[in-house]
Write a protein that holds these residues in place. Structure first.
Motif, PDB file in Angstrom:
ATOM      1  N   THR A  70      -1.399 -53.618  52.952  1.00  0.00           N
ATOM      2  CA  THR A  70      -0.218 -53.082  53.626  1.00  0.00           C
ATOM      3  C   THR A  70      -0.190 -53.545  55.083  1.00  0.00           C
ATOM      4  O   THR A  70       0.853 -53.961  55.592  1.00  0.00           O
ATOM      5  CB  THR A  70      -0.234 -51.547  53.578  1.00  0.00           C
ATOM      6  OG1 THR A  70      -0.498 -51.139  52.237  1.00  0.00           O
ATOM      7  CG2 THR A  70       1.079 -50.973  54.026  1.00  0.00           C
ATOM      8  N   THR A  71      -1.351 -53.490  55.733  1.00  0.00           N
ATOM      9  CA  THR A  71      -1.428 -53.916  57.125  1.00  0.00           C
ATOM     10  C   THR A  71      -1.082 -55.395  57.266  1.00  0.00           C
ATOM     11  O   THR A  71      -0.404 -55.787  58.220  1.00  0.00           O
ATOM     12  CB  THR A  71      -2.843 -53.652  57.682  1.00  0.00           C
ATOM     13  OG1 THR A  71      -3.133 -52.265  57.542  1.00  0.00           O
ATOM     14  CG2 THR A  71      -2.939 -54.030  59.143  1.00  0.00           C
ATOM     15  N   ALA A  72      -1.540 -56.199  56.317  1.00  0.00           N
ATOM     16  CA  ALA A  72      -1.240 -57.634  56.360  1.00  0.00           C
ATOM     17  C   ALA A  72       0.274 -57.846  56.386  1.00  0.00           C
ATOM     18  O   ALA A  72       0.796 -58.627  57.188  1.00  0.00           O
ATOM     19  CB  ALA A  72      -1.857 -58.342  55.155  1.00  0.00           C
ATOM     20  N   ALA A  73       0.973 -57.112  55.528  1.00  0.00           N
ATOM     21  CA  ALA A  73       2.423 -57.251  55.473  1.00  0.00           C
ATOM     22  C   ALA A  73       3.073 -56.770  56.768  1.00  0.00           C
ATOM     23  O   ALA A  73       3.990 -57.399  57.300  1.00  0.00           O
ATOM     24  CB  ALA A  73       2.975 -56.466  54.281  1.00  0.00           C
ATOM     25  N   LYS A 100     -21.392 -57.668  63.347  1.00  0.00           N
ATOM     26  CA  LYS A 100     -22.601 -58.477  63.335  1.00  0.00           C
ATOM     27  C   LYS A 100     -22.375 -59.724  62.464  1.00  0.00           C
ATOM     28  O   LYS A 100     -22.762 -60.830  62.829  1.00  0.00           O
ATOM     29  CB  LYS A 100     -23.755 -57.639  62.769  1.00  0.00           C
ATOM     30  CG  LYS A 100     -25.128 -58.213  63.068  1.00  0.00           C
ATOM     31  CD  LYS A 100     -26.224 -57.301  62.522  1.00  0.00           C
ATOM     32  CE  LYS A 100     -26.659 -57.770  61.155  1.00  0.00           C
ATOM     33  NZ  LYS A 100     -27.529 -56.818  60.460  1.00  0.00           N
ATOM     34  N   ARG A 101     -21.718 -59.518  61.320  1.00  0.00           N
ATOM     35  CA  ARG A 101     -21.542 -60.615  60.381  1.00  0.00           C
ATOM     36  C   ARG A 101     -20.461 -61.588  60.814  1.00  0.00           C
ATOM     37  O   ARG A 101     -20.556 -62.790  60.621  1.00  0.00           O
ATOM     38  CB  ARG A 101     -21.187 -60.076  58.994  1.00  0.00           C
ATOM     39  CG  ARG A 101     -22.317 -59.334  58.315  1.00  0.00           C
ATOM     40  CD  ARG A 101     -23.543 -60.230  58.265  1.00  0.00           C
ATOM     41  NE  ARG A 101     -24.581 -59.783  57.363  1.00  0.00           N
ATOM     42  CZ  ARG A 101     -24.615 -60.001  56.053  1.00  0.00           C
ATOM     43  NH1 ARG A 101     -23.643 -60.630  55.461  1.00  0.00           N
ATOM     44  NH2 ARG A 101     -25.600 -59.576  55.331  1.00  0.00           N
ATOM     45  N   LEU A 102     -19.381 -61.049  61.359  1.00  0.00           N
ATOM     46  CA  LEU A 102     -18.191 -61.884  61.556  1.00  0.00           C
ATOM     47  C   LEU A 102     -17.767 -62.017  63.008  1.00  0.00           C
ATOM     48  O   LEU A 102     -16.796 -62.693  63.309  1.00  0.00           O
ATOM     49  CB  LEU A 102     -17.012 -61.297  60.767  1.00  0.00           C
ATOM     50  CG  LEU A 102     -17.222 -61.196  59.255  1.00  0.00           C
ATOM     51  CD1 LEU A 102     -16.129 -60.357  58.652  1.00  0.00           C
ATOM     52  CD2 LEU A 102     -17.251 -62.569  58.636  1.00  0.00           C
ATOM     53  N   ASP A 103     -18.465 -61.329  63.904  1.00  0.00           N
ATOM     54  CA  ASP A 103     -18.040 -61.309  65.288  1.00  0.00           C
ATOM     55  C   ASP A 103     -16.544 -60.978  65.354  1.00  0.00           C
ATOM     56  O   ASP A 103     -15.722 -61.795  65.774  1.00  0.00           O
ATOM     57  CB  ASP A 103     -18.319 -62.659  65.955  1.00  0.00           C
ATOM     58  CG  ASP A 103     -17.908 -62.670  67.412  1.00  0.00           C
ATOM     59  OD1 ASP A 103     -17.884 -61.587  68.014  1.00  0.00           O
ATOM     60  OD2 ASP A 103     -17.582 -63.761  67.924  1.00  0.00           O
ATOM     61  N   ILE A 104     -16.201 -59.777  64.926  1.00  0.00           N
ATOM     62  CA  ILE A 104     -14.780 -59.424  64.845  1.00  0.00           C
ATOM     63  C   ILE A 104     -14.125 -59.518  66.224  1.00  0.00           C
ATOM     64  O   ILE A 104     -14.791 -59.368  67.253  1.00  0.00           O
ATOM     65  CB  ILE A 104     -14.566 -58.015  64.255  1.00  0.00           C
ATOM     66  CG1 ILE A 104     -15.296 -56.954  65.072  1.00  0.00           C
ATOM     67  CG2 ILE A 104     -14.990 -57.966  62.803  1.00  0.00           C
ATOM     68  CD1 ILE A 104     -14.925 -55.541  64.668  1.00  0.00           C
ATOM     69  N   SER A 105     -12.836 -59.808  66.220  1.00  0.00           N
ATOM     70  CA  SER A 105     -12.142 -59.973  67.497  1.00  0.00           C
ATOM     71  C   SER A 105     -11.320 -58.739  67.834  1.00  0.00           C
ATOM     72  O   SER A 105     -10.796 -58.608  68.929  1.00  0.00           O
ATOM     73  CB  SER A 105     -11.236 -61.202  67.446  1.00  0.00           C
ATOM     74  OG  SER A 105     -10.310 -61.071  66.385  1.00  0.00           O
ATOM     75  N   GLY A 106     -11.217 -57.826  66.889  1.00  0.00           N
ATOM     76  CA  GLY A 106     -10.450 -56.628  67.179  1.00  0.00           C
ATOM     77  C   GLY A 106     -10.414 -55.689  65.991  1.00  0.00           C
ATOM     78  O   GLY A 106     -10.871 -56.021  64.901  1.00  0.00           O
ATOM     79  N   ILE A 107      -9.850 -54.511  66.232  1.00  0.00           N
ATOM     80  CA  ILE A 107      -9.813 -53.463  65.214  1.00  0.00           C
ATOM     81  C   ILE A 107      -8.367 -53.037  64.997  1.00  0.00           C
ATOM     82  O   ILE A 107      -7.585 -52.955  65.951  1.00  0.00           O
ATOM     83  CB  ILE A 107     -10.660 -52.256  65.676  1.00  0.00           C
ATOM     84  CG1 ILE A 107     -12.138 -52.661  65.772  1.00  0.00           C
ATOM     85  CG2 ILE A 107     -10.480 -51.065  64.752  1.00  0.00           C
ATOM     86  CD1 ILE A 107     -12.981 -51.743  66.618  1.00  0.00           C
ATOM     87  N   ILE A 108      -8.011 -52.814  63.735  1.00  0.00           N
ATOM     88  CA  ILE A 108      -6.715 -52.219  63.443  1.00  0.00           C
ATOM     89  C   ILE A 108      -6.977 -50.865  62.802  1.00  0.00           C
ATOM     90  O   ILE A 108      -7.718 -50.756  61.838  1.00  0.00           O
ATOM     91  CB  ILE A 108      -5.883 -53.076  62.470  1.00  0.00           C
ATOM     92  CG1 ILE A 108      -5.601 -54.445  63.084  1.00  0.00           C
ATOM     93  CG2 ILE A 108      -4.567 -52.378  62.128  1.00  0.00           C
ATOM     94  CD1 ILE A 108      -4.760 -55.346  62.194  1.00  0.00           C
ATOM     95  N   PRO A 163     -11.892 -54.492  71.066  1.00  0.00           N
ATOM     96  CA  PRO A 163     -10.715 -53.652  71.292  1.00  0.00           C
ATOM     97  C   PRO A 163      -9.984 -53.262  70.008  1.00  0.00           C
ATOM     98  O   PRO A 163      -9.984 -54.001  69.038  1.00  0.00           O
ATOM     99  CB  PRO A 163      -9.812 -54.559  72.134  1.00  0.00           C
ATOM    100  CG  PRO A 163     -10.195 -55.942  71.726  1.00  0.00           C
ATOM    101  CD  PRO A 163     -11.662 -55.893  71.434  1.00  0.00           C
ATOM    102  N   VAL A 164      -9.366 -52.096  70.042  1.00  0.00           N
ATOM    103  CA  VAL A 164      -8.410 -51.731  69.009  1.00  0.00           C
ATOM    104  C   VAL A 164      -7.113 -52.447  69.370  1.00  0.00           C
ATOM    105  O   VAL A 164      -6.620 -52.304  70.488  1.00  0.00           O
ATOM    106  CB  VAL A 164      -8.169 -50.210  68.973  1.00  0.00           C
ATOM    107  CG1 VAL A 164      -7.110 -49.863  67.945  1.00  0.00           C
ATOM    108  CG2 VAL A 164      -9.463 -49.482  68.683  1.00  0.00           C
ATOM    109  N   LYS A 165      -6.587 -53.269  68.470  1.00  0.00           N
ATOM    110  CA  LYS A 165      -5.398 -54.043  68.825  1.00  0.00           C
ATOM    111  C   LYS A 165      -4.114 -53.451  68.278  1.00  0.00           C
ATOM    112  O   LYS A 165      -3.063 -53.565  68.896  1.00  0.00           O
ATOM    113  CB  LYS A 165      -5.558 -55.487  68.351  1.00  0.00           C
ATOM    114  CG  LYS A 165      -6.684 -56.207  69.099  1.00  0.00           C
ATOM    115  CD  LYS A 165      -6.570 -57.715  69.033  1.00  0.00           C
ATOM    116  CE  LYS A 165      -7.574 -58.338  70.011  1.00  0.00           C
ATOM    117  NZ  LYS A 165      -7.622 -59.781  69.969  1.00  0.00           N
TER     118      LYS A 165
END
Lengths: 305, 440
Positions: B114-117, B235-243, B266-268
């Motif tokens: 849903t978020t992707a859309a 740790k695994r993916l070096d995430i760039s942000g949070i939704i 950051p939460v984006k």
């Protein structure tokens, strides 16, 4: 700031390695000091039991240890926790008047559709005939998802078109089950945030409508709860209980690191027992809940750690 | 959103306001209350400890204890601490390459598809050519779900059945290049952060598509475990942000506060509605902190209005308004705009505390608005422009057409006339209307 963060992530790493094995270590040190009790309270909070419940558990622990100085602290805590979760006899007894209708409810994304399929499989394995109803007509492709599951476990799925009236699907499912003499009907409903009034109304309507076919139904309304959910779980349970009368919980995703500690609060405040737990992604990974086994497993770490 | 945390903190602050003087002793007490409120809101225990320690330290500083307005000073400290916990600045998406790959990851049921859309629609509205990739080959019908959503929002969905994830992603990137897409959103399968094989799969996908953004989608209702999940994915993916998804429930949102804090990422975006349109919002830490402390968020309110309000409709509306010629058609247009903004209740959330109280009490009834819409929809254009021609038989027809009663129609008409006469007074008084005013 950097120092705090460093310390923090270290501490969290510990907690990831197992909150309950940590508690076990603290209690095995021998005499339990006030600092130990505080540490246990903190650890319990980390398992999502909530502040009040954590306090209640540790207070009772202190109390009982004072009364019985010889007791093993770990065993005492385990016993207290088991008592909190124990419930008379409630494991999936099927009613005699066919069909036994089960409504699966819950908020979005907790795994209702998967649980519906797993439950169907479980009853099939017990030699019961099962029919699934795809009453989640809202989420895109939810019907397809249930149909695929149905095929995999060999259970027929009654479904309408997407966007169709959920009540009508439920009605048809129960009616078909009556006609065919089916033992168990499992109806998958749309995920709804408990704060969305209309969707909760739709649930009420579903139970109203199936009562027209079978007045004693639904025999069970099972609320599916994600083990990773925090204190919000109690609110969810309360609202679903008030609107459609939930009589059992299914806790999913216990195979992660979440401890599902919220079930303690739900049992205490709303007296809703846990009936099944999901401990894996396989179709057979739905187990009947047993308070004693559950608490033992938590501490032995063989539940999911 | 964040309501229960908000309520608890406000109680604390009200207490503080009642105190003439803040002493070392009652500071401790207040901080303990804050600690409990945060814990109740599912903020991670360790984070709570760090924050309350900070608050305690600052509050003990001389400028609070000696201040003439200790309460205000104190609220400021709490606010600042909340903001620093949430991240000080809003974080923009960094779309560098073209096509720019965006990877969505998370646990099962966190709301990735849903978020992707929603994200695709948001980017599309910003004028970017966007493509969705169905990379969840595990959950039955997940691909189907994304396809349906893609069709709904008019965004192309790349999917291939019976192929492995790496092949799908590789071909999706090629396709994106060929069709000159700006942004490619990869909807990956939900997985547990401790599932070694599945996490490795994500690492491989990451290596293959080299995403500009690696966004972790997390359910706002998540409890204490949220930090573990966030740290492992990071740790695994070096995430760039949070939704943060599903914030439209009564989620306590503590998870949000904690994850930013422990990962430093950051939460984006935040998910604020089940609807795809308008269902995702950029995240502004300072505004959220204001909301939590009930200071309201007028900036978001105004922006929301600007974003969805069709310029022409707005101009038309203002013209009619200043000439006191507001028709029922304008009423209807306004209703539609409100809907686009996510409904009355989501707007009420943005209004500062004192004003909000009145609104909450009268509990804005959305079904009432639906009825009004139905009534106006059942009128002819002529009737909407000129209500005077509505005689008994017309009213009867309208009531029948809208599934209401003649009494409902009459009520709407009298409301409309009242509004009209009020408007006239305003306009006569020389006040000009800027932006939107709700005619109700």
């Amino acid at each position: 700031m950097k120092k705090i963060l460093g310390k923090l992530s270290n501490a969290l790493k510990r907690s990831r390695e197992g909150i309950f094995s940590k508690i076990r270590d603290v209690l095995k040190r021998g005499k339990v000091s006030n600092e130990d009790i505080e540490e246990i309270e903190e650890l319990l909070i980390l398992s999502d039991v909530g502040v009040d419940m954590a306090e209640e558990l540790t207070n009772e622990l202190k109390e009982r240890l004072r009364e019985n100085k010889m007791a093993s602290p770990l065993e005492v805590l385990k016993e207290i926790m088991k008592e909190k979760l124990r419930d008379g006899d409630m494991n999936g007894n099927i009613t005699h008047s066919k069909p036994h209708v089960i409504l699966i409810v819950g908020v979005n994304g907790v795994g209702k559709t998967t649980v519906a399929a797993k439950l169907a499989k479980k009853y099939m394995d017990e030699g019961k005939s099962v029919l699934l109803g795809a009453a989640d007509t809202f989420r895109a492709a939810a019907i397809d998802q249930l149909k695929i599951w149905g095929e995999r476990v060999g259970v027929e799925v009654i479904a309408h078109r997407p966007g169709a009236d959920a009540g009508a699907v439920a009605y048809d499912t129960v009616k078909a089950a009556m006609a065919r003499g089916i033992d168990v009907v499992i109806i998958d409903t749309a995920g709804r945030l408990h704060t969305k009034h209309n969707l909760v109304e739709e649930l009420k309507k579903i139970s109203r409508v199936i009562r027209k076919v079978k007045p004693s139904s639904p025999e069970e309304v099972l609320l599916v709860l994600d083990a990773t959910t925090g204190q919000n779980a109690i609110k969810q349970a309360r609202i679903f209980k008030e609107s459609v009368g939930v009589n059992g919980l299914i806790v999913t995703k216990l195979d992660g690191t979440a401890k599902g500690g919220t079930i303690f609060g739900i049992k205490k405040e709303l007296d809703i027992p846990v009936k099944f737990i999901g401990v894996g992604e396989g179709i057979d990974d739905l187990e009947s809940f047993d308070a004693d086994e559950f608490v033992d497993a938590m501490f032995e770490g063989n539940l999911h750690e | 959103m964040f309501e229960s945390l908000q309520k608890k903190l406000l109680d604390v602050i009200r207490n503080v306001r009642g105190m003439g003087k803040i002493t070392d002793k009652n500071v401790k007490d207040i901080v303990r209350q804050i600690k409990l409120s945060l814990l109740e809101a599912d903020v991670n225990y360790k984070v709570v400890k760090a924050i309350t320690d900070n608050i305690l330290e600052k509050a003990r500083g001389t400028n609070v204890l000696n201040s003439i307005t200790p309460a205000q000073q104190f609220v400021k400290i709490v606010y600042d601490e909340l903001v620093s916990m949430l991240g000080s600045k809003e974080a923009e998406l960094r779309l560098i390459r073209r096509p720019s790959p965006i990877m969505l990851v998370g646990l099962q049921g966190s709301g990735k598809t849903t978020t992707a859309a929603k994200l695709a629609l948001l980017l599309k509205e910003e004028g970017k050519r966007t493509m969705l990739v169905a990379a969840d080959i595990y959950r039955p019908a997940a691909i189907e779900q994304l396809k349906i959503l893609g069709e709904e929002i008019g965004v192309k969905v790349f999917s291939e059945n019976n192929k492995d994830v790496m092949d799908i992603c590789k071909e999706a990137m090629r396709e994106a290049k060929d069709s000159l897409v700006d942004a490619v959103i990869f909807d990956t399968a939900g997985r547990l952060h401790i599932d070694e094989d599945m996490m490795r799969e994500l690492e491989n996908v990451k290596r293959l598509i080299e995403p500009d953004e690696r966004l972790l989608v997390v359910d706002a209702m998540t409890g204490q475990d949220a930090v573990n999940v966030a740290m492992e994915f990071d740790k695994r993916l070096d995430i760039s942000g949070i939704i943060l998804s599903k914030l439209d429930g009564d989620a306590r949102g503590g998870a949000a506060l904690s994850m930013r804090y422990v990962t430093g990422k950051p939460v984006k975006f935040i998910g604020i509605s089940e609807k795809i349109e308008g269902g995702l919002e950029r995240f502004y830490p300072d505004r959220i902190a204001s909301r939590i402390l009930n200071m309201g968020d007028v900036v978001t309110l105004v922006e929301k209005a600007q974003r969805v309000m069709d310029k022409q409709t707005a101009a038309e509306f203002e013209k009619h308004l200043t000439h006191s010629k507001l028709t029922l058609q304008d009423f209807l247009d306004q209703l539609k705009e409100i809907k686009k903004m996510g409904g009355i209740s989501s707007l009420v959330d943005l209004i500062p505390g004192d004003f909000k109280r009145g609104l909450k009490a009268s509990s804005v009834d959305e079904s009432q608005l639906k009825r009004i819409e139905a009534i106006i929809n059942s009128m002819t254009p002529e009737e909407r422009r000129n209500t005077r021609i509505l005689n008994a038989s017309r009213k009867k027809r309208i009531a029948r057409g809208s599934g209401t009663t003649v009494a409902d129609v009459n009520r709407l008409l009298s409301q409309y006339e009242q509004t009209m006469s009020m408007m006239k007074k305003f306009v006569k008084g020389g006040k000009r209307f800027k932006g939107i005013r709700l005619p109700f």
